[in-house]
Design a protein around this motif. Structure first.
Motif, PDB file in Angstrom:
ATOM      1  N   TRP A 107      30.152 -50.772  47.593  1.00 62.16           N
ATOM      2  CA  TRP A 107      31.568 -51.142  47.713  1.00 62.16           C
ATOM      3  C   TRP A 107      31.703 -52.259  48.749  1.00 62.16           C
ATOM      4  CZ3 TRP A 107      36.154 -47.164  48.082  1.00 62.16           C
ATOM      5  CH2 TRP A 107      37.344 -47.839  48.341  1.00 62.16           C
ATOM      6  N   VAL A 108      31.075 -52.075  49.894  1.00 60.26           N
ATOM      7  CA  VAL A 108      31.120 -53.104  50.940  1.00 60.26           C
ATOM      8  C   VAL A 108      30.512 -54.411  50.432  1.00 60.26           C
ATOM      9  CG1 VAL A 108      30.265 -53.743  53.221  1.00 60.26           C
ATOM     10  CG2 VAL A 108      31.107 -51.419  52.803  1.00 60.26           C
ATOM     11  N   ALA A 109      29.384 -54.309  49.723  1.00 59.94           N
ATOM     12  CA  ALA A 109      28.742 -55.522  49.190  1.00 59.94           C
ATOM     13  C   ALA A 109      29.671 -56.233  48.211  1.00 59.94           C
ATOM     14  CB  ALA A 109      27.421 -55.149  48.515  1.00 59.94           C
ATOM     15  N   GLY A 110      30.327 -55.470  47.331  1.00 65.70           N
ATOM     16  CA  GLY A 110      31.236 -56.081  46.368  1.00 65.70           C
ATOM     17  C   GLY A 110      32.437 -56.722  47.029  1.00 65.70           C
ATOM     18  N   SER A 111      32.998 -56.069  48.044  1.00 67.30           N
ATOM     19  CA  SER A 111      34.163 -56.640  48.719  1.00 67.30           C
ATOM     20  C   SER A 111      33.790 -57.885  49.501  1.00 67.30           C
ATOM     21  CB  SER A 111      34.797 -55.598  49.640  1.00 67.30           C
ATOM     22  OG  SER A 111      33.924 -55.257  50.700  1.00 67.30           O
ATOM     23  N   THR A 112      32.600 -57.887  50.096  1.00 72.43           N
ATOM     24  CA  THR A 112      32.146 -59.070  50.832  1.00 72.43           C
ATOM     25  C   THR A 112      31.930 -60.248  49.893  1.00 72.43           C
ATOM     26  OG1 THR A 112      31.068 -57.656  52.481  1.00 72.43           O
ATOM     27  CG2 THR A 112      30.375 -59.965  52.387  1.00 72.43           C
ATOM     28  N   LEU A 113      31.330 -59.973  48.748  1.00 71.72           N
ATOM     29  CA  LEU A 113      31.109 -61.038  47.771  1.00 71.72           C
ATOM     30  C   LEU A 113      32.439 -61.587  47.268  1.00 71.72           C
ATOM     31  CD1 LEU A 113      29.192 -62.709  46.008  1.00 71.72           C
ATOM     32  CD2 LEU A 113      29.212 -60.823  44.341  1.00 71.72           C
ATOM     33  N   GLN A 114      33.400 -60.701  47.002  1.00 72.95           N
ATOM     34  CA  GLN A 114      34.691 -61.172  46.517  1.00 72.95           C
ATOM     35  C   GLN A 114      35.403 -62.021  47.570  1.00 72.95           C
ATOM     36  OE1 GLN A 114      38.131 -60.516  47.286  1.00 72.95           O
ATOM     37  NE2 GLN A 114      38.669 -61.869  45.574  1.00 72.95           N
ATOM     38  N   ALA A 115      35.268 -61.658  48.846  1.00 64.54           N
ATOM     39  CA  ALA A 115      35.886 -62.458  49.906  1.00 64.54           C
ATOM     40  C   ALA A 115      35.284 -63.861  49.944  1.00 64.54           C
ATOM     41  CB  ALA A 115      35.713 -61.761  51.256  1.00 64.54           C
ATOM     42  N   ARG A 116      33.994 -63.968  49.696  1.00 67.36           N
ATOM     43  CA  ARG A 116      33.358 -65.292  49.650  1.00 67.36           C
ATOM     44  C   ARG A 116      33.856 -66.089  48.446  1.00 67.36           C
ATOM     45  NH1 ARG A 116      27.046 -63.734  51.185  1.00 67.36           N
ATOM     46  NH2 ARG A 116      27.471 -63.121  53.357  1.00 67.36           N
ATOM     47  N   TRP A 117      33.993 -65.424  47.310  1.00 64.65           N
ATOM     48  CA  TRP A 117      34.581 -66.105  46.147  1.00 64.65           C
ATOM     49  C   TRP A 117      35.981 -66.578  46.474  1.00 64.65           C
ATOM     50  CZ3 TRP A 117      33.179 -61.738  42.124  1.00 64.65           C
ATOM     51  CH2 TRP A 117      31.814 -61.818  41.824  1.00 64.65           C
ATOM     52  N   ASP A 118      36.723 -65.738  47.206  1.00 66.58           N
ATOM     53  CA  ASP A 118      38.086 -66.090  47.575  1.00 66.58           C
ATOM     54  C   ASP A 118      38.097 -67.340  48.456  1.00 66.58           C
ATOM     55  OD1 ASP A 118      40.933 -65.524  48.911  1.00 66.58           O
ATOM     56  OD2 ASP A 118      40.704 -64.184  47.200  1.00 66.58           O
ATOM     57  N   ASP A 119      37.171 -67.427  49.398  1.00 64.60           N
ATOM     58  CA  ASP A 119      37.080 -68.611  50.252  1.00 64.60           C
ATOM     59  C   ASP A 119      36.764 -69.861  49.433  1.00 64.60           C
ATOM     60  OD1 ASP A 119      37.656 -67.292  52.584  1.00 64.60           O
ATOM     61  OD2 ASP A 119      35.558 -66.923  53.110  1.00 64.60           O
ATOM     62  N   ARG A 120      35.934 -69.688  48.423  1.00 67.14           N
ATOM     63  CA  ARG A 120      35.469 -70.840  47.653  1.00 67.14           C
ATOM     64  C   ARG A 120      36.488 -71.294  46.622  1.00 67.14           C
ATOM     65  NH1 ARG A 120      29.758 -69.942  44.989  1.00 67.14           N
ATOM     66  NH2 ARG A 120      29.337 -69.688  47.236  1.00 67.14           N
ATOM     67  N   HIS A 121      37.127 -70.342  45.942  1.00 68.32           N
ATOM     68  CA  HIS A 121      38.003 -70.690  44.818  1.00 68.32           C
ATOM     69  C   HIS A 121      39.491 -70.477  45.110  1.00 68.32           C
ATOM     70  CE1 HIS A 121      34.419 -71.053  42.340  1.00 68.32           C
ATOM     71  NE2 HIS A 121      34.059 -69.832  42.690  1.00 68.32           N
ATOM     72  N   GLY A 122      39.824 -69.852  46.229  1.00 72.86           N
ATOM     73  CA  GLY A 122      41.217 -69.589  46.527  1.00 72.86           C
ATOM     74  C   GLY A 122      41.724 -68.346  45.815  1.00 72.86           C
TER      75      GLY A 122
END
Length: 511
Positions: free
Chosen positions: A359-374
Motif C-alpha cells: 500500500w505504501v509503495a503504491g501510494s508513493t508511486l502515485q505521488a510521483r506520478w502526480d508530481d510528473r503529470h499533475g
C-alpha cells in the motif's frame, strides 16, 4: 505560516457551510483571492523548515493508529477465543469503527472552529484510555467497550490529519502528504503483527494494549506544540451544529453529532441482527438498521455521495468502496489463515504486513506520478488501482479457501491488493482535498474518514454476521469467508466506474 496568513485575509462567517451544501461541480482548490502565493517546487517540501515538525507529528500520530490496528487485527482470533467472543468476532473491529464515525465527525467540526490542536489532544487521550480499558478487560464485551473508546480517538486522529494537510500544505504538497500518511503504516506493517504475535505468545495479548499509552504520550508531546496557532475560525457557532445546512430538509436539519449517533446506532442494529439464530429477526433488524444508517450517512456527506455524483461526491463515495473492499478482506484474512489453513499468529500476520507495505509503495508511486503529470490523471490512477485491488482479493480468497493452493499464496495476493489500494486511495484522496473549499477542510476530512470507518464497520459486521450464521446453521467457516471475500471483490469492481466520476466538468474542460 502560509495557512495563518491566508486566514488573516479571509472573513470568518458566523455560520459555516456543511459538506451537504457543496456542489458536485465545484472548481478544485480555494478561491483565487484567498490562496497564498505558490512556492517554487524546488524550495517547498514536506520536510522543509516550515513543515518539518508538523510532518513528523502527523507521521507519529498516524503511525500509532496503524500500529494498534495492525497488531490487534493479527491477534484478534486469539483474543476472541480467550474471552469467549468468537461468535461475536465482528464486534471486535466494528465497535472501533462505529466509534470512529463519532470521533471523525465531531473532531472535524471542532477542528474547523478551534483549530486541530485541542481536538487532537482529546483524541490522543481517548486512544490511551481505550487501550487501558481493553487491556484490562475481564470479558469480551468489556473488551468491546474498550475498543469503542479507542475508536473515538482513532477516528478523530485520522480526520484531523486531513484537516492539517488541507490547512498547512499547498496543493502541490497534498498528494505527497497523503503518501506520507500512508507511509506511516510501513513500520507498523513490518513489526506490528510480529510484535503482537510475540507478545501474545510469550506474555499475553493484554500487553499490546497496556504498553501503547506510552508512545501515545510521546506523540502528544511531539505533535501538539507543532499545531499551535494552526487553524481556528469563528467560535460563535455552537459545537455540533451544521451551520447553513440547518436550512436543508429532512435529516440534514439535525446537528452533526446527532447524525453521527444515528449513523452509529443504525449500523449497530444492522450488525447486532446477526446475533439471532432465526432468519426473520436477522432480516428485519438488518434491513431496518441499514436504512437508518444510509439515511444518516447521506445527510452527513455531500449531496450525491450515495449515487457517486460527479466531482467531490464521487471522491467521498470512492473512499467508502475502497475502504470496504480492502479492510473487509484484511480483517478476515488472519481468521481464515489460522482457522482454515492452520497457520500460526505470526505467519498469518505476514499477509497483513505484505498488504500494508505494498500500500505504501503504491501510494508513493502515485505521488510521483502526480508530481510528473499533475492532477489530471488522478481518476485514471484510481481506476487502475481498483482493478489491481480486486485481483488481489480474488487471489487471496482462493489461497484461503482452496486447500490445494499453498496458504502463503494469500500473502502474495494481499501484496498485490495492497499495491492497488495504495494507488487508488492516494489518487482519490488527493482529488477530494483539491476540490474542498479552504474553510471546510475539516468537514471534508471528516467526510472521508466517516466514509472509511462506516465502510469498515459495515463490512466487518457483515463478515462477522456471516461467521455467526454459518456457525448457527452448520454451514462452516469457509462458506462465511467465501461470501465475505466475494462481497469485498465486488466493492473493488464498483470502485472502477466511480473513479471515472471524480473528474469534474472543469477538469475535463482544462484538458
Amino acid at each position: 505560516m502560509a495557512a495563518e496568513r491566508q486566514r488573516e485575509l479571509e472573513p470568518h462567517p458566523h455560520t459555516e457551510p456543511h459538506p451537504a451544501d457543496l456542489g458536485a461541480e465545484r472548481t478544485p482548490g480555494p478561491p483565487e483571492e484567498a490562496a497564498p502565493p505558490p512556492k517554487p517546487p524546488g524550495r517547498a517540501g514536506v520536510w522543509d523548515r516550515e513543515h518539518r515538525a508538523l510532518s513528523l507529528g502527523l507521521l507519529i500520530s498516524v503511525g500509532l493508529v496503524a500500529f494498534e490496528a495492525m497488531g490487534v487485527v493479527a491477534i484478534m482470533p486469539r483474543i476472541a477465543r480467550a474471552l469467549d467472543g468468537l461468535e461475536s468476532y465482528g464486534w471486535g473491529l466494528s465497535a472501533l469503527m462505529l466509534a470512529g464515525v463519532l470521533g471523525a465527525v465531531v473532531a472535524g467540526g471542532a477542528g474547523d472552529r478551534l483549530g486541530p490542536r485541542r481536538p487532537l489532544a482529546v483524541a490522543l487521550t481517548l486512544l490511551a484510555a481505550g487501550c487501558v480499558l481493553a487491556g484490562a478487560a475481564p470479558t469480551w464485551w468489556v473488551f468491546v467497550a474498550g475498543r469503542f473508546v479507542q475508536g473515538l480517538g482513532v477516528g478523530a486522529v485520522m480526520g484531523l490529519a486531513y484537516l492539517v494537510i488541507g490547512l498547512a500544505y499547498g496543493d502541490h504538497l497534498q498528494a505527497r502528504m497523503v503518501a506520507l500518511i500512508s507511509s506511516a503504516w510501513t513500520l507498523p506493517a513490518l513489526v506490528g503483527p510480529v510484535v503482537a504475535g510475540a507478545l501474545a505468545d510469550r506474555l499475553s495479548w493484554r500487553a499490546l494494549f497496556l504498553l501503547l499509552p506510552i508512545p501515545v504520550v510521546l506523540a502528544a508531546l511531539l505533535t501538539l506544540p507543532a499545531l499551535h496557532g494552526l487553524g481556528g475560525g469563528s467560535e460563535d457557532e455552537p459545537a455540533g451544529t451544521t451551520g447553513d445546512a440547518a436550512r436543508g430538509r429532512g435529516l440534514r436539519r439535525l446537528p452533526d453529532l446527532a447524525l453521527s449517533l444515528v449513523l452509529a446506532a443504525g449500523t449497530g442494529v444492522m450488525i447486532a441482527a446477526f446475533e439471532f439464530a432465526a432468519l426473520v429477526p436477522v432480516i428485519v433488524l438488518a434491513v431496518l438498521g441499514a436504512v437508518v444508517a444510509v439515511l444518516a450517512y447521506r445527510a452527513l456527506t455531500p449531496p450525491g455521495t450515495i449515487r457517486a455524483g460527479r466531482g467531490l461526491p464521487a471522491g467521498v463515495a470512492m473512499r467508502w468502496l475502497l475502504a470496504g473492499a480492502y479492510f473487509g478482506a484484511d480483517t478476515f484474512l488472519p481468521l481464515g489463515l489460522t482457522e482454515l489453513r492452520g497457520l500460526g499468529t505470526i505467519e498469518a500476520g505476514l499477509g497483513l504486513s505484505a498488504g500494508a507495505l505494498t500500500w505504501v509503495a503504491g501510494s508513493t508511486l502515485q505521488a510521483r506520478w502526480d508530481d510528473r503529470h499533475g492532477a489530471r490523471l488522478r481518476p485514471t490512477h484510481a481506476v487502475l488501482g481498483s482493478i489491481v485491488l480486486c485481483a488481489g482479493i480474488v487471489l487471496l480468497a482462493c489461497a484461503v479457501l482452496v486447500e490445494t493452493i499453498p496458504p502463503l499464496v494469500a500473502v502474495l495476493g494481499w501484496a498485490i491488493g495492497g499495491f492497488g489500494m495504495g494507488v487508488a486511495y492516494n489518487a482519490s484522496s488527493a482529488a477530494v482535498l483539491a476540490q474542498a473549499p479552504a474553510d471546510q477542510q475539516g468537514r471534508i476530512g471528516a467526510a472521508l474518514q466517516l466514509s472509511q470507518t462506516f465502510a469498515v464497520a459495515v463490512l466487518s459486521g457483515l463478515g462477522g454476521g456471516a461467521v455467526a450464521l454459518a456457525h448457527a446453521h452448520g454451514a462452516g467457516l469457509g462458506t462465511a469467508l467465501g461470501v465475505t471475500f466475494g462481497l469485498t471483490a465486488l466493492l473493488a469492481l464498483l470502485a472502477v466506474p466511480t473513479a471515472l466520476r471524480i473528474r469534474t466538468t472543469a477538469d475535463r474542460a482544462a484538458r
